[in-house]
Scaffold this active site. Structure first.
Site, short mmCIF file in Angstrom:
data_model
loop_
_atom_site.label_atom_id
_atom_site.label_comp_id
_atom_site.label_asym_id
_atom_site.label_seq_id
_atom_site.Cartn_x
_atom_site.Cartn_y
_atom_site.Cartn_z
N HIS A 162 0.87 -1.20 0.00
CA HIS A 162 0.00 0.00 0.00
C HIS A 162 0.89 1.23 0.00
CE1 HIS A 162 -3.74 2.30 1.53
NE2 HIS A 162 -2.78 3.20 1.32
N HIS A 184 1.50 5.40 -1.66
CA HIS A 184 1.11 6.58 -2.43
C HIS A 184 2.36 7.17 -3.08
CE1 HIS A 184 -2.95 6.76 -0.66
NE2 HIS A 184 -2.34 6.23 0.39
N LYS A 244 -9.54 -0.50 -5.65
CA LYS A 244 -9.55 0.15 -4.34
C LYS A 244 -10.90 0.80 -4.05
CE LYS A 244 -7.99 2.12 -0.60
NZ LYS A 244 -6.77 2.34 0.13
N HIS A 269 -10.43 0.89 2.05
CA HIS A 269 -10.16 1.86 3.12
C HIS A 269 -11.33 1.69 4.08
CE1 HIS A 269 -8.62 5.79 4.73
NE2 HIS A 269 -9.78 5.65 5.36
N HIS A 323 -4.41 -0.91 5.90
CA HIS A 323 -4.01 -0.13 7.08
C HIS A 323 -4.95 -0.33 8.27
CE1 HIS A 323 -6.81 2.53 5.10
NE2 HIS A 323 -5.93 3.08 4.32
N ASP A 367 1.56 2.55 3.54
CA ASP A 367 0.69 3.73 3.41
C ASP A 367 1.51 5.01 3.49
OD1 ASP A 367 -1.58 5.20 3.00
OD2 ASP A 367 -2.34 5.02 5.05
C1 NCD Z 1 -3.55 9.03 2.25
C2 NCD Z 1 -3.17 10.10 1.23
O1 NCD Z 1 -2.64 11.13 1.64
O2 NCD Z 1 -3.40 9.89 0.05
N1 NCD Z 1 -3.49 9.58 3.57
C3 NCD Z 1 -3.33 8.92 4.72
O3 NCD Z 1 -3.43 9.53 5.78
N2 NCD Z 1 -3.07 7.63 4.73
C4 NCD Z 1 -4.87 8.47 1.93
C5 NCD Z 1 -5.20 7.21 2.66
O4 NCD Z 1 -4.64 6.16 2.39
O5 NCD Z 1 -6.07 7.26 3.53
ZN ZN Z 2 -3.19 5.12 1.83
#
Ligand code: NCD
Ligand code: ZN
Length: 346
Positions: free
Chosen positions: A13, A15, A99, A136, A174, A247
């Site tokens: 996971h 970003h 997702k 999520h 998460h 995450d």
């Molecule tokens: C994530 C993001 O910033 O894209 N933020 C986070 O707090 N984890 C989004 C997410 O996975 O909830």
């Molecule tokens: Zn995330």
């Protein structure tokens, strides 16, 4: 000197963002990880296989020369997602998962699903073709307290969905509560959970005690200590249903340090050092490989990595930058609040 060699880990996971931010952060993932499931919550989100293919191309173009790193692409589920497009994406090998963001749950999720009934045709197709749904797991209704949103999601959304579609493979991403851990353990099949680096280390005090600390704010928000303990036990147990999903979610500092700061913690750069510390503390270094390198591929039906990495424990603390500079601006690195001695040997 203590050291441990494990299969090269994966991040289930992540970003990576886009543009200058993507260029600024990707090396921190490709340095230690072989693969990562890439979150689709861009602006606009990655909703079709065509979007995912283009995004994959941008990730590969940003990858430092010589690094081997495989982005595992996901689609952002909407109430209008086309089941045929999703199936095409899976068949071509491009798409690893879809997702589900409940609308408004987190960063860039306003286009998420409001009414799960509207997404049933695509979820049914995914169950049939064996494509996992990453969720999520938080409800977004304003009457539910933010600390209860995961537990309420399990009861009112996830469990009914799994009863309706028992063949659907679901990754609860998460996980932040004992409720989540217990729910995953209670399932006989088709349910697994990812756990982040930071939720193994902080509880909600980190965000709120002694002043408000935006760099510990993420979603789902860190909970009470007994939840953190349950996450630690699950992660270090070797149980195949739990695996790493960092995450890691970079935001530039001005967007976190302000009147309404974004959710997200940046951990790509020091996750393996943090994890070795955590697993050593819990006398579970021999199970780090299961959590970071074996359980994830088994769940997603992918081969485990042949390459190995070695973590060594140094006498002096290893130093990580307080923040990294990206073309989009500075991004503060997760501070575990203890010295890190474990280092990935290069
Ligand atoms: C994530 C993001 O910033 O894209 N933020 C986070 O707090 N984890 C989004 C997410 O996975 O909830
Ligand atoms: Zn995330």
């Amino acid at each position: 000197m203590q050291s441990i060699t494990i299969r090269r880990p994966d991040d289930w996971h992540l970003h990576l963002r886009d543009g200058a931010m993507l260029e600024g952060v990707i090396a921190d993932s490709s340095r230690d990880f072989a693969r990562a499931i890439i979150m689709p919550n861009l602006v606009p989100p990655v909703v079709t296989t065509e979007d995912a293919e283009a995004y994959r191309g941008r990730i590969m173009a940003a990858l430092p020369k010589g690094d081997r790193f495989e982005p595992l692409m996901t689609l952002y589920l909407t109430e209008h997602t086309d089941p045929d497009d999703v199936e095409k994406g899976k068949e071509s090998g491009l798409i690893t998962a879809v997702k589900l963001y409940p609308a408004g749950a987190t960063t860039n999720s306003h286009g998420g699903v409001r009414d799960i009934d509207k997404a049933m045709p695509v979820l049914e197709r995914m169950a049939r073709i064996g494509l996992p749904l990453c969720v999520h797991g938080e409800v977004t209704t304003s009457d539910v307290d933010i600390f209860d949103r995961e537990a309420v999601f399990i009861e009112t959304v996830l469990d009914p969905l799994r009863k309706r579609l028992p063949e659907l493979k679901v990754t609860m991403e998460h996980v932040t509560t004992k409720d989540g851990i217990d729910y995953i353990k209670s399932a006989e099949r088709n349910l697994a959970g990812s756990i982040t680096t930071h939720h193994l280390i902080i509880n909600r005090n980190a965000i709120l005690v002694g002043g408000i600390r935006p760099h510990y704010y993420c979603l789902p928000v860190a909970k009470r200590e007994h939840h953190r303990v349950a996450l630690r036990q699950a992660a270090t147990s070797g149980d195949a249903r739990f695996f790493l999903g960092t995450d890691s979610a970079p935001h530039v500092d001005p967007l976190k340090e302000c009147g309404c700061g974004c959710a997200g913690i940046y951990t790509s750069i020091n996750t393996m050092s943090c994890l070795a510390h955590v697993f050593e503390q819990d006398n579970a270094l021999d199970r780090l490989e299961a959590f970071a390198s074996l359980n994830g591929p088994a769940w997603y039906g992918l081969p485990i990595n042949e390459e190995r990495i070695t973590l060594v424990k140094r006498a002096e603390p290893v130093s990580f930058p307080v923040k990294i500079e990206t073309g989009a601006g500075p991004v503060t690195v997760f501070d575990p609040m203890f010295p890190l001695h474990w280092d990935v040997e290069r």
